[in-house]
Design an enzyme around this catalytic site. Sequence first.
Site, short mmCIF file in Angstrom:
data_model
loop_
_atom_site.label_atom_id
_atom_site.label_comp_id
_atom_site.label_asym_id
_atom_site.label_seq_id
_atom_site.Cartn_x
_atom_site.Cartn_y
_atom_site.Cartn_z
N PHE A 136 8.06 67.54 -2.09
CA PHE A 136 8.29 66.67 -0.95
C PHE A 136 9.72 66.46 -0.56
O PHE A 136 10.62 66.39 -1.36
CB PHE A 136 7.57 65.33 -1.11
CG PHE A 136 6.27 65.38 -0.38
CD1 PHE A 136 6.22 65.17 0.97
CD2 PHE A 136 5.14 65.75 -1.03
CE1 PHE A 136 5.04 65.28 1.66
CE2 PHE A 136 3.95 65.88 -0.36
CZ PHE A 136 3.90 65.64 0.99
N SER A 137 9.82 66.36 0.74
CA SER A 137 11.04 66.09 1.47
C SER A 137 10.56 65.46 2.77
O SER A 137 9.50 64.86 2.80
CB SER A 137 11.79 67.41 1.71
OG SER A 137 12.99 67.15 2.39
N ARG A 138 11.29 65.69 3.83
CA ARG A 138 10.86 65.25 5.15
C ARG A 138 10.35 66.50 5.86
O ARG A 138 11.05 67.50 5.95
CB ARG A 138 12.05 64.67 5.89
CG ARG A 138 11.75 64.24 7.29
CD ARG A 138 13.00 63.66 7.91
NE ARG A 138 12.76 63.37 9.30
CZ ARG A 138 13.68 62.97 10.12
NH1 ARG A 138 14.91 62.81 9.71
NH2 ARG A 138 13.38 62.71 11.37
N TYR A 139 9.12 66.44 6.38
CA TYR A 139 8.52 67.59 7.04
C TYR A 139 7.97 67.19 8.39
O TYR A 139 7.41 66.11 8.55
CB TYR A 139 7.37 68.16 6.18
CG TYR A 139 7.83 68.77 4.90
CD1 TYR A 139 8.47 70.01 4.89
CD2 TYR A 139 7.65 68.12 3.69
CE1 TYR A 139 8.91 70.57 3.71
CE2 TYR A 139 8.07 68.69 2.50
CZ TYR A 139 8.69 69.91 2.52
OH TYR A 139 9.13 70.46 1.35
#
Length: 148
Positions: A136-139
């Site tokens: 996860f990150s920003r997607y």
Amino acid sequence: PNVDELRLLHSQNPENLAAVSNFTVLRTGVGQVRWVVPVDVRGLALYDIVSISYGEVLCYPEASTKPPQGQGLNRPAEITLYGVYRKDKETGAPIKEGPRGQAYEKALRQMCGRMGAKFLSYKLDGGVWKFEVEHFSRYGLMDIDEDD
């Protein structure tokens, strides 16, 4: 499993929440995240961890709370976003049909490549964009050129 099923699992034995399969967080009509591997959901404050908004999913918005890759919810997941459409440059209105709308898939494929995500599908009917991430990150829709 839905919230009631999770409560039942917890009441039977809290350890049941240590490896929940197909764990999904959704925001109706906006999007959802489904983890493709079992995840430990014991004691998670989901409202503080997962944010789903139009065209974007963010997990662990506070970098200091993000666990290492492979731990917590920082694991492989399938993301589905609804209402994802190319916007008309003059009016700002979503393009929901025709060749320009269909061609938006190419831009979304490129966006997945830039994000390090695997493109799964795009359906113009409903603007449904699906892709997979390893962690996860920003997607979502970021820095996309509407003319692509």
